[in-house]
Write an enzyme that holds these catalytic residues in place. Sequence first.
Site: not given
Ligand code: THU
Length: 134
Positions: A42, A44, A53, A55, A87, A90
């Site tokens: 991920n 940010e 994300c 994925e 999520c 994704c």
């Molecule tokens: N996140 C992912 O990378 N994958 C998921 O399946 C759930 C959420 C990340 C997005 C964000 O950087 C952090 O987790 C909190 O939501």
Amino acid sequence: MELRELLEEAEKACSQSYAPYSHFRVGAALLTAEGEVITGINVENRSFGLTNCAERTALFTALTRGIREFKAIAVYAPDGESPTSPCGACRQVLSEFVDGDFKVIFGNTVDNYVITTMGELFPYSDLHDLKERL
Ligand code: THU
């Protein structure tokens, strides 16, 4: 490759997670049809909605390399009390390239995980799935 091994690859990738805002680290490992593993993290941003994300990072990396056929994805998120599933965004993006048999494993440790399929996580995503129900 075993799905648990794929989760271990996601765990390794997770160490590169860029999550200074949520402190919620995620790594993903995508297994290609040819048996290659492509990882993602991920990423940010201070404008949080721009976050990508793990994925989708893995998927976009694979697509950039010309790979479009996949068997499974592992999602490793150690900061949750329980495993974190992909999520909705994704699920939608993955559904463009995979069918209902595509395997999904997600865990918060390499010993605490759920194994499921895209068909369970995101049913009725294409016409083929729908036709089977008519
Ligand atoms: N996140 C992912 O990378 N994958 C998921 O399946 C759930 C959420 C990340 C997005 C964000 O950087 C952090 O987790 C909190 O939501």
